[in-house]
Design a protein around this motif. Structure first.
Motif, short mmCIF file in Angstrom:
data_model
loop_
_atom_site.label_atom_id
_atom_site.label_comp_id
_atom_site.label_asym_id
_atom_site.label_seq_id
_atom_site.Cartn_x
_atom_site.Cartn_y
_atom_site.Cartn_z
N UNK A 1 124.20 22.07 21.59
CA UNK A 1 122.68 22.18 21.35
C UNK A 1 121.91 20.91 21.06
N UNK A 2 120.63 20.84 21.50
CA UNK A 2 119.95 19.59 21.27
C UNK A 2 118.73 19.94 20.32
N UNK A 3 118.50 19.10 19.19
CA UNK A 3 117.71 19.12 18.38
C UNK A 3 116.71 17.76 18.28
N UNK A 4 115.23 18.19 18.22
CA UNK A 4 114.40 16.94 18.66
C UNK A 4 113.43 16.66 17.42
N UNK A 5 113.16 15.38 17.47
CA UNK A 5 112.10 14.94 16.48
C UNK A 5 110.81 14.42 17.53
N UNK A 6 109.70 14.92 17.25
CA UNK A 6 108.55 14.54 17.93
C UNK A 6 107.60 13.84 17.04
N UNK A 7 107.40 12.54 17.10
CA UNK A 7 106.28 12.02 16.11
C UNK A 7 104.78 12.22 16.59
N UNK A 8 103.93 12.45 15.68
CA UNK A 8 102.44 12.73 16.31
C UNK A 8 101.65 11.54 16.05
N UNK A 9 102.03 10.54 15.19
CA UNK A 9 101.35 9.20 15.22
C UNK A 9 102.35 7.88 15.34
N UNK A 10 101.69 6.98 15.53
CA UNK A 10 102.48 5.63 15.44
C UNK A 10 103.40 5.61 14.30
N UNK A 11 102.81 5.83 13.12
CA UNK A 11 103.34 5.42 11.92
C UNK A 11 104.91 6.42 11.62
N UNK A 12 104.93 7.65 12.64
CA UNK A 12 106.05 8.33 12.39
C UNK A 12 106.96 8.24 13.49
N UNK A 13 106.77 7.24 14.31
CA UNK A 13 107.84 6.82 15.11
C UNK A 13 109.24 6.26 14.33
N UNK A 14 110.28 6.75 14.75
CA UNK A 14 111.61 6.37 14.00
C UNK A 14 111.82 7.19 12.71
N UNK A 15 111.07 7.84 12.31
CA UNK A 15 111.13 8.66 10.96
C UNK A 15 112.04 9.66 10.97
N UNK A 16 112.17 10.18 12.16
CA UNK A 16 113.38 11.30 12.58
C UNK A 16 114.63 10.92 12.56
N UNK A 17 114.96 9.70 12.72
CA UNK A 17 116.31 9.41 13.24
C UNK A 17 117.43 9.66 12.14
N UNK A 18 117.30 9.27 10.93
CA UNK A 18 118.26 9.40 9.74
C UNK A 18 118.34 11.07 9.73
#
Length: 370
Positions: free
Chosen positions: A59-76
């Motif tokens: 399966x594929x799970x995704x993280x989609x940032x809404x703002x620039x500050x959120x980019x990278x937050x979902x990696x861990x």
């Protein structure tokens, strides 16, 4: 019967094990700004990951940032939830990828467009300058004014590879051509600001630019909208010192609506798409047989690159950490030619493009990367 039953008994645990492995295999995708449906490399990465798991299971799970500050937050978080391989799309995710990799040694990590740190990481990078050279060559040969434009999302190395190749290709085809360069923003927001890209494109067209190439993620949609708004340049509106030098598309049928808007001495305007095939976005009248305004698209096959690395992990193949490079020679970069732009690229021009591509692949023609 006993032999068949025994075989089934032996096979059953294996089948259960394979099914369990497929079910537990997860790909984590952390997008850049613009999201999964950006019609750019976020979308391409998702399609590549989906193609891989459709073949291998999982399966594929995704993280989609809404703002620039959120980019990278979902990696861990993707790694914590058990993803076997976590992929950060875009250079803005790279620091987070490197950090998460150091704390999740059993997980594989990938950055698209940058090189992360760690033995459990891979960087998928592209020779964007090669395809951009071909696009610049085409634009230089087909431009009616000899004025071209390049819109970059942000002034960073990866975007400058697009710029350098495009400018070099244009000059190779047309030494007298001039290329105007502009960037949307100084932060990653430059890849998600279509309104600003529209304004930049309008200014370029006012100065006589008739072909514009955007390497700006979702901001590139602003360029398409400007071409839709202004599908031609008129001789009467050209700035002093600029005149039409050719009319390469005079034989291509045009819709009644466009003929009306572009009546008189005029030439069509074009955008060049990027990352995925965006040629069809220039079919403003929903009729591919009339003149369309997507001259071509520089395909950055992020889908193929992501597909290959996901399959490696899913199939348990030996891990090859480090840098992986994709270009014209290995299917990582290409120009899109289809029903929407075939009439814009005559056979003689296609033959020239094929020759130039061979020169690049052989190393005879050196394309600058900055």
């Amino acid at each position: 019967m006993r032999r068949v039953s025994l075989a089934l008994l032996v096979a059953a645990p294996l089948l259960t094990l394979c099914t369990a492995q497929a079910a537990s295999f997860t790909v984590g995708l952390a997008f850049d700004l613009g999201g999964r449906n950006d019609q750019g490399f976020n979308q391409a990465a998702y399609e590549g990951a989906r193609r891989a798991v459709d073949e291998t299971g999982g399966s594929v799970q995704t993280y989609e940032p809404k703002t620039l500050a959120e980019v990278g937050k979902g990696i861990s978080g993707l790694a914590d939830r058990g993803a076997s391989v976590v992929i950060g799309i875009g250079f803005a995710n790279n620091d987070a990828v490197s950090a998460a990799a150091s704390g999740h040694k059993d997980t594989r990590f990938v950055t698209v467009d940058d090189l992360p740190k760690g033995d459990n990481t891979v960087g998928l990078r592209f020779r964007e300058q090669e395809g951009s050279f071909l696009a610049g060559y085409l634009a230089g040969k087909q431009s009616a004014t000899g004025r071209l434009g390049f819109i970059g999302g942000v002034d960073i190395p990866v975007i400058n590879r697009f710029r350098a190749g495009f400018v070099a290709g244009a000059k190779f085809a047309c030494p007298s051509c001039k290329v105007t360069v502009a960037f949307v923003d100084t932060s990653s927001q430059g890849f998600n600001n279509a309104k600003k890209a529209t304004q930049i494109a309008a200014g370029m067209m006012k100065s006589g630019v008739d072909v514009i190439y955007a390497a700006a993620g979702a901001s590139g949609q602003g360029l398409v909208e400007q071409v839709r708004t202004q599908p031609c340049l008129k001789a009467s509106a050209l700035p002093a010192g600029i005149k039409f030098r050719s009319n390469a598309f005079s034989g291509v049928p045009r819709s009644a609506a466009e003929q009306k808007v572009c009546a008189g001495d005029s030439r069509p305007t074009f955008y060049i798409g990027v990352d995925v095939n965006q040629n069809g976005l220039g079919d403003f009248d929903k009729n591919p047989t009339t003149l369309n305004h997507g001259l071509t698209s520089v395909l950055k096959r992020v889908d193929n690159a992501v597909y290959s690395v996901v399959k490696e992990v899913a199939e348990g193949r030996p891990w090859r950490a480090g840098d992986r490079s994709f270009g014209l020679s290995n299917g990582g970069i290409a120009l899109a030619v289809d029903q929407y732009n075939r009439a814009l690229i005559p056979d003689t021009m296609q033959a020239n493009l094929d020759t130039v591509e061979k020169l690049i692949v052989s190393g005879t023609l050196k394309v600058p990367a900055k």
